[in-house]
Design a protein around this motif. Structure first.
Motif, PDB file in Angstrom:
ATOM      1  N   LEU A 166       0.799  -1.146  -0.048  1.00 10.63           N
ATOM      2  CA  LEU A 166      -0.026   0.027  -0.043  1.00 10.63           C
ATOM      3  C   LEU A 166       0.739   1.151  -0.060  1.00 10.63           C
ATOM      4  N   GLU A 167       2.021   1.183   0.698  1.00 14.07           N
ATOM      5  CA  GLU A 167       2.682   2.317   0.547  1.00 14.07           C
ATOM      6  C   GLU A 167       3.410   2.748  -0.623  1.00 14.07           C
ATOM      7  N   ARG A 168       3.831   1.649  -1.283  1.00 14.90           N
ATOM      8  CA  ARG A 168       4.349   1.675  -2.647  1.00 14.90           C
ATOM      9  C   ARG A 168       3.302   2.316  -3.733  1.00 14.90           C
ATOM     10  N   ILE A 169       2.289   1.699  -3.505  1.00 13.16           N
ATOM     11  CA  ILE A 169       1.347   2.388  -4.433  1.00 13.16           C
ATOM     12  C   ILE A 169       0.970   3.658  -4.210  1.00 13.16           C
ATOM     13  N   GLU A 170       0.733   4.032  -2.917  1.00 10.50           N
ATOM     14  CA  GLU A 170       0.444   5.615  -2.698  1.00 10.50           C
ATOM     15  C   GLU A 170       1.543   6.379  -3.287  1.00 10.50           C
ATOM     16  N   THR A 171       2.865   5.891  -3.097  1.00  8.81           N
ATOM     17  CA  THR A 171       3.868   6.707  -3.813  1.00  8.81           C
ATOM     18  C   THR A 171       3.874   6.736  -5.357  1.00  8.81           C
ATOM     19  N   LEU A 172       3.471   5.656  -5.867  1.00 14.29           N
ATOM     20  CA  LEU A 172       3.075   5.625  -7.472  1.00 14.29           C
ATOM     21  C   LEU A 172       2.068   6.443  -7.678  1.00 14.29           C
ATOM     22  N   LYS A 173       0.946   6.608  -7.059  1.00 14.64           N
ATOM     23  CA  LYS A 173      -0.112   7.299  -7.107  1.00 14.64           C
ATOM     24  C   LYS A 173       0.137   8.858  -7.323  1.00 14.64           C
ATOM     25  N   ALA A 174       0.946   9.145  -6.224  1.00 10.43           N
ATOM     26  CA  ALA A 174       1.379  10.631  -6.060  1.00 10.43           C
ATOM     27  C   ALA A 174       2.027  11.224  -7.314  1.00 10.43           C
ATOM     28  N   LYS A 175       2.893  10.252  -7.828  1.00  7.41           N
ATOM     29  CA  LYS A 175       3.532  10.562  -9.055  1.00  7.41           C
ATOM     30  C   LYS A 175       2.707  10.230 -10.529  1.00  7.41           C
ATOM     31  N   GLY A 176       1.535   9.812 -10.418  1.00  4.46           N
ATOM     32  CA  GLY A 176       0.534   9.684 -11.503  1.00  4.46           C
ATOM     33  C   GLY A 176       1.007   8.329 -12.334  1.00  4.46           C
ATOM     34  N   HIS A 177       1.698   7.407 -11.672  1.00  4.00           N
ATOM     35  CA  HIS A 177       2.133   6.215 -12.552  1.00  4.00           C
ATOM     36  C   HIS A 177       1.088   5.067 -12.323  1.00  4.00           C
ATOM     37  N   VAL A 178       0.201   5.027 -11.331  1.00  2.05           N
ATOM     38  CA  VAL A 178      -0.962   4.086 -11.345  1.00  2.05           C
ATOM     39  C   VAL A 178      -2.371   4.903 -11.032  1.00  2.05           C
ATOM     40  N   SER A 179      -3.108   3.992 -11.405  1.00  2.12           N
ATOM     41  CA  SER A 179      -4.633   4.338 -11.188  1.00  2.12           C
ATOM     42  C   SER A 179      -5.301   4.490  -9.949  1.00  2.12           C
ATOM     43  N   GLN A 180      -6.321   5.023  -9.819  1.00  2.00           N
ATOM     44  CA  GLN A 180      -6.969   5.217  -8.347  1.00  2.00           C
ATOM     45  C   GLN A 180      -7.792   3.727  -8.069  1.00  2.00           C
ATOM     46  N   ALA A 181      -7.927   2.952  -8.890  1.00  9.09           N
ATOM     47  CA  ALA A 181      -8.330   1.784  -8.721  1.00  9.09           C
ATOM     48  C   ALA A 181      -7.332   0.807  -8.143  1.00  9.09           C
ATOM     49  N   SER A 182      -6.233   0.990  -8.570  1.00  8.50           N
ATOM     50  CA  SER A 182      -5.138   0.089  -8.101  1.00  8.50           C
ATOM     51  C   SER A 182      -4.788   0.563  -6.426  1.00  8.50           C
ATOM     52  N   LEU A 183      -4.906   1.759  -6.212  1.00  7.96           N
ATOM     53  CA  LEU A 183      -4.789   2.162  -4.861  1.00  7.96           C
ATOM     54  C   LEU A 183      -5.771   1.869  -3.950  1.00  7.96           C
ATOM     55  N   ASP A 184      -7.049   1.676  -4.427  1.00  8.19           N
ATOM     56  CA  ASP A 184      -8.107   1.299  -3.583  1.00  8.19           C
ATOM     57  C   ASP A 184      -7.967  -0.203  -3.411  1.00  8.19           C
ATOM     58  N   ALA A 185      -7.432  -1.076  -4.462  1.00  9.99           N
ATOM     59  CA  ALA A 185      -7.299  -2.360  -4.128  1.00  9.99           C
ATOM     60  C   ALA A 185      -6.323  -2.610  -3.142  1.00  9.99           C
ATOM     61  N   ALA A 186      -5.249  -1.959  -3.376  1.00  4.76           N
ATOM     62  CA  ALA A 186      -4.246  -2.064  -2.159  1.00  4.76           C
ATOM     63  C   ALA A 186      -4.582  -1.737  -1.005  1.00  4.76           C
ATOM     64  N   GLN A 187      -5.284  -0.513  -0.883  1.00  4.45           N
ATOM     65  CA  GLN A 187      -5.924  -0.398   0.691  1.00  4.45           C
ATOM     66  C   GLN A 187      -6.724  -1.720   1.027  1.00  4.45           C
ATOM     67  N   ALA A 188      -7.749  -2.087   0.221  1.00  3.16           N
ATOM     68  CA  ALA A 188      -8.658  -3.159   0.695  1.00  3.16           C
ATOM     69  C   ALA A 188      -7.700  -4.106   1.185  1.00  3.16           C
ATOM     70  N   ALA A 189      -6.612  -4.554   0.405  1.00  2.00           N
ATOM     71  CA  ALA A 189      -5.721  -5.761   0.799  1.00  2.00           C
ATOM     72  C   ALA A 189      -5.217  -5.277   2.109  1.00  2.00           C
ATOM     73  N   ALA A 190      -4.693  -4.188   2.242  1.00  4.92           N
ATOM     74  CA  ALA A 190      -4.008  -4.042   3.597  1.00  4.92           C
ATOM     75  C   ALA A 190      -4.942  -3.994   4.657  1.00  4.92           C
ATOM     76  N   ASP A 191      -6.399  -3.743   4.491  1.00  2.00           N
ATOM     77  CA  ASP A 191      -6.973  -3.580   5.596  1.00  2.00           C
ATOM     78  C   ASP A 191      -7.638  -4.904   5.851  1.00  2.00           C
ATOM     79  N   ALA A 192      -7.784  -5.783   4.985  1.00  2.00           N
ATOM     80  CA  ALA A 192      -8.087  -7.191   5.200  1.00  2.00           C
ATOM     81  C   ALA A 192      -7.021  -7.868   6.040  1.00  2.00           C
ATOM     82  N   ALA A 193      -5.690  -7.777   5.526  1.00  2.58           N
ATOM     83  CA  ALA A 193      -4.746  -8.297   6.301  1.00  2.58           C
ATOM     84  C   ALA A 193      -4.849  -7.984   7.455  1.00  2.58           C
ATOM     85  N   ALA A 194      -4.937  -6.717   7.926  1.00  2.00           N
ATOM     86  CA  ALA A 194      -4.925  -5.977   9.523  1.00  2.00           C
ATOM     87  C   ALA A 194      -5.853  -6.776  10.109  1.00  2.00           C
TER      88      ALA A 194
END
Length: 384
Positions: free
Chosen positions: A135-163
């Motif tokens: 999630l931390e890497r996806i957030e960094t890439l999203k800030a640079k515009g290299h990944v979509s919002q959907a990828s960030l949302d998926a990473a956030q959901a995976a991190a929440d489920a693992a927690a």
């Protein structure tokens, strides 16, 4: 040939000869004439003695019930998990303190379950760490515009489920630890073991009693009260005596009165808290609960033998030490006790009444009045 005069002195069989009989009669008259006349028995005889006792203030009619000394808390102790009983550390009569180990279960299965849950927790933690890094890497890439919002949302959901999975694994591990700890049965309070209900090697179910422990503090006398006396029990002052300790009285207080009668005996169970700081009242001792109703009782107490009757009326003889006559006093009998009669009339505490031989007295009879205490030996007959 025998002379006829020989028959003159012959006696009949079993009867003295006439001359001998005459001589005996004459001797008897002479002896009777020589005897002095008997002296009069009543010429100088002292007056008869009557015994009197003091009138006492009446006490309220008390109630007594037989019962047994119980512990205020006498509860079964059981495991919070099931299993095979491997050790029992106590027997009947043993004293235990709070926290002492009473028994143990075979903990092999519980240790294996705990190890499995600990492994699951480690795996969940690793997954939670991995998804958090992703999630931390996806957030960094999203800030640079290299990944979509959907990828960030998926990473956030995976991190929440693992927690959340890590949190659940930790709760399961904690539950396994508790179950492992429950294989040791500990005493909740200090007391004495009153019953053993399971033996080593026996498989016990969850909640099945293993021993019973009576709390060390708090002794009570349990009695059965008839329904006619239920109202008086809650208002009376109580005390307890023990058959094993004669002469010892313990203050008591009503703690519990059953709201429902026993279906068979139709009595109400009452438990009285016994003040016994020295611990003299032991479990199972035979106890007697004495109840004294509040308020001053009516009437006065006289010896039971002092009451006599003329027709339907009751009387006592009143006399003081040194008096030469006794006086009848009319009374009304309120109740009869073991050794006393509770009466009312013109009698006051401290006055003396004749305690024995009342049916042999008369107001015109001259007597000698002597006071005796109730504890003095009882003499046979009031007149001497």
């Amino acid at each position: 040939m025998m002379h006829r005069s020989a028959f003159v002195f012959r006696a009949w069989p079993g009867r003295p000869a006439p001359r001998i009989a005459l001589a005996m009669a004459v001797s008897g008259l002479l002896l009777a004439a020589c005897q002095p006349e008997p002296a009069s028995d009543t010429a100088d005889a002292p007056p008869p003695t009557v015994w009197v006792e003091q009138v006492a203030a009446a006490r309220s009619a008390g109630l007594s019930y037989s019962g047994t000394i119980r512990a205020r808390s006498d509860a079964p102790v059981a495991f919070r998990v099931g299993g095979k009983l491997s050790h029992r550390e106590v027997d009947i009569g043993d004293r235990v303190a709070a926290g002492d180990v009473i028994a143990r279960l075979d903990a092999t299965d519980f240790e294996a379950a705990l190890s499995a849950e600990q492994a699951q927790e480690r795996a969940a933690r690793a997954e939670a760490d991995r998804t958090a890094d992703a999630l931390e890497r996806i957030e960094t890439l999203k800030a640079k515009g290299h990944v979509s919002q959907a990828s960030l949302d998926a990473a956030q959901a995976a991190a929440d489920a693992a927690a959340e999975a890590l949190k659940a694994a930790g709760e399961r591990r904690l539950l396994a630890e508790n179950q492992r700890a429950y294989t040791e049965l500990q005493a909740d309070v200090a007391g004495v073991v009153t019953a053993v209900l399971a033996e080593p090697g026996e498989v016990v179910a969850l909640g099945q009693p293993v021993v019973r422990i009576a709390a060390a503090l708090g002794r009570e006398a349990e009695v059965a009260v008839p329904e006619a006396h239920v109202a008086a029990v809650s208002q009376a002052s109580a005390s307890v005596t023990l058959w094993a300790l004669p002469g010892k009285t313990f203050p008591a207080r009503l703690r519990e009165l059953s709201p429902q009668a026993d279906q068979a005996a139709r009595t109400f169970t009452a438990r009285f808290e016994v003040e016994d700081p020295q611990g003299l009242a032991r479990l199972g001792m035979t106890a007697t609960v004495h109840l004294d109703p509040p308020g001053q009782a009516a009437g006065v107490a006289v010896p039971l033998s002092a009451v006599w009757y003329r027709d339907e009326s009751a009387y006592v003889w009143q006399a003081a030490p040194g008096d030469r006559r006794v006086t009848p006093v009319a009374v009304k009998v309120l109740r009869i006790e073991a050794e006393r009669a509770i009466v009312e009339g013109e009698l006051k505490p401290g006055m003396t009444v004749v305690s024995m031989g009342v049916h042999r007295l008369d107001p015109e009879l001259e007597v000698r009045v002597v006071e005796r205490a109730p504890s003095d030996p009882v003499l046979v007959g009031a007149l001497q």
